[in-house]
Design a protein around this motif. Structure first.
Motif, mmCIF file in Angstrom:
data_model
loop_
_atom_site.group_PDB
_atom_site.id
_atom_site.type_symbol
_atom_site.label_atom_id
_atom_site.label_comp_id
_atom_site.label_asym_id
_atom_site.label_seq_id
_atom_site.Cartn_x
_atom_site.Cartn_y
_atom_site.Cartn_z
ATOM 1 N N LYS A 1 0.779 -1.231 0.000
ATOM 2 C CA LYS A 1 0.000 0.000 0.000
ATOM 3 C C LYS A 1 0.814 1.287 0.000
ATOM 4 C CE LYS A 1 -3.732 -2.282 2.399
ATOM 5 N NZ LYS A 1 -4.638 -2.292 3.515
ATOM 6 N N LEU A 2 2.096 1.219 0.333
ATOM 7 C CA LEU A 2 2.839 2.455 0.503
ATOM 8 C C LEU A 2 4.330 2.178 0.362
ATOM 9 C CD1 LEU A 2 2.680 5.476 1.474
ATOM 10 C CD2 LEU A 2 2.916 4.590 3.795
ATOM 11 N N ALA A 3 5.025 3.062 -0.325
ATOM 12 C CA ALA A 3 6.486 3.039 -0.370
ATOM 13 C C ALA A 3 6.972 4.320 0.282
ATOM 14 C CB ALA A 3 6.978 2.959 -1.810
ATOM 15 N N VAL A 4 7.900 4.190 1.218
ATOM 16 C CA VAL A 4 8.388 5.346 1.952
ATOM 17 C C VAL A 4 9.911 5.412 1.818
ATOM 18 C CG1 VAL A 4 8.519 6.474 4.213
ATOM 19 C CG2 VAL A 4 6.485 5.154 3.596
ATOM 20 N N PRO A 5 10.451 6.495 1.275
ATOM 21 C CA PRO A 5 11.901 6.640 1.227
ATOM 22 C C PRO A 5 12.474 6.625 2.642
ATOM 23 C CG PRO A 5 10.820 8.359 -0.058
ATOM 24 C CD PRO A 5 9.757 7.641 0.705
ATOM 25 N N PHE A 6 13.582 5.932 2.810
ATOM 26 C CA PHE A 6 14.231 5.800 4.108
ATOM 27 C C PHE A 6 15.677 6.232 3.921
ATOM 28 C CE2 PHE A 6 14.755 2.523 7.811
ATOM 29 C CZ PHE A 6 15.391 3.468 8.575
ATOM 30 N N PHE A 7 16.011 7.436 4.411
ATOM 31 C CA PHE A 7 17.333 8.012 4.204
ATOM 32 C C PHE A 7 18.199 7.892 5.452
ATOM 33 C CE2 PHE A 7 15.047 11.276 1.340
ATOM 34 C CZ PHE A 7 15.155 10.451 0.233
ATOM 35 N N MET A 8 19.412 7.396 5.282
ATOM 36 C CA MET A 8 20.420 7.488 6.331
ATOM 37 C C MET A 8 20.980 8.904 6.256
ATOM 38 S SD MET A 8 20.669 4.794 8.084
ATOM 39 C CE MET A 8 19.556 3.417 7.897
ATOM 40 N N VAL A 9 21.155 9.544 7.404
ATOM 41 C CA VAL A 9 21.621 10.929 7.435
ATOM 42 C C VAL A 9 22.860 11.043 8.314
ATOM 43 C CG1 VAL A 9 19.284 11.811 7.001
ATOM 44 C CG2 VAL A 9 20.109 11.613 9.359
ATOM 45 N N THR A 10 23.671 12.054 8.058
ATOM 46 C CA THR A 10 24.881 12.248 8.852
ATOM 47 C C THR A 10 24.646 13.118 10.071
ATOM 48 O OG1 THR A 10 25.540 14.053 7.400
ATOM 49 C CG2 THR A 10 26.455 11.895 6.920
ATOM 50 N N ASP A 11 23.645 14.001 10.031
ATOM 51 C CA ASP A 11 23.359 14.891 11.152
ATOM 52 C C ASP A 11 21.845 15.071 11.234
ATOM 53 O OD1 ASP A 11 22.862 17.157 12.815
ATOM 54 O OD2 ASP A 11 24.894 17.889 12.419
#
Length: 142
Positions: A9-19
């Motif tokens: 039902k849903l795709a969600v971007p999942f970002f690793m971040v540095t800060d």
């Protein structure tokens, strides 16, 4: 014949971040997302879920970076959000002080693009009948 309800039902971007603090300011103060969930196991946000209208994004600041995560983040990835009025978002984002690429028409869409603090490319697109490859400055006669 019985019709099954959709399973995915849903795709969600999942970002690793540095800060996390810098990224949260960019997404909330700059892009207008609201935090709807967070994980704070050590008294600070390590993961969060952000929403704006009908879209979401997740951010996580890893405690340590393993071999899979070495190198710059954000390379080679673009998230395209389809919206009703990308140009309105262009004005909103520039008013918030973000660096936004000049909008242009591509594939029948106004494309408003920018990068987040880790280099992830984000585009907001809306349909238009303006001629292909037209730049915003040409269209408004600047």
């Amino acid at each position: 014949m019985e019709t099954k309800p959709p399973n995915i039902k849903l795709a969600v971007p999942f970002f690793m971040v540095t800060d996390m603090e810098v990224s949260l300011r960019f997404y909330t103060e700059g892009l207008g997302f609201k935090m709807t969930n967070q994980w704070t196991p050590r008294e600070k946000i390590e993961w969060c879920w952000l929403e704006r209208d009908a879209v979401s994004v997740m951010l996580q600041q890893p405690r340590t970076r393993n071999d899979e995560q070495r190198g710059p983040l954000g390379g080679g990835l673009t998230i395209s959000y389809q919206c009703a009025d990308a140009l309105a978002l262009y004005h909103e984002f520039t008013a918030a002080g973000l660096t936004v690429q000049e909008p242009f028409v591509g594939n029948g869409l106004w494309v408003v693009g920018l990068k987040d603090p880790d280099g992830y490319r984000i585009e907001f697109e809306s349909p238009t009948d303006v001629k292909e490859e037209t730049k915003y400055s040409e269209w408004v006669g600047v």
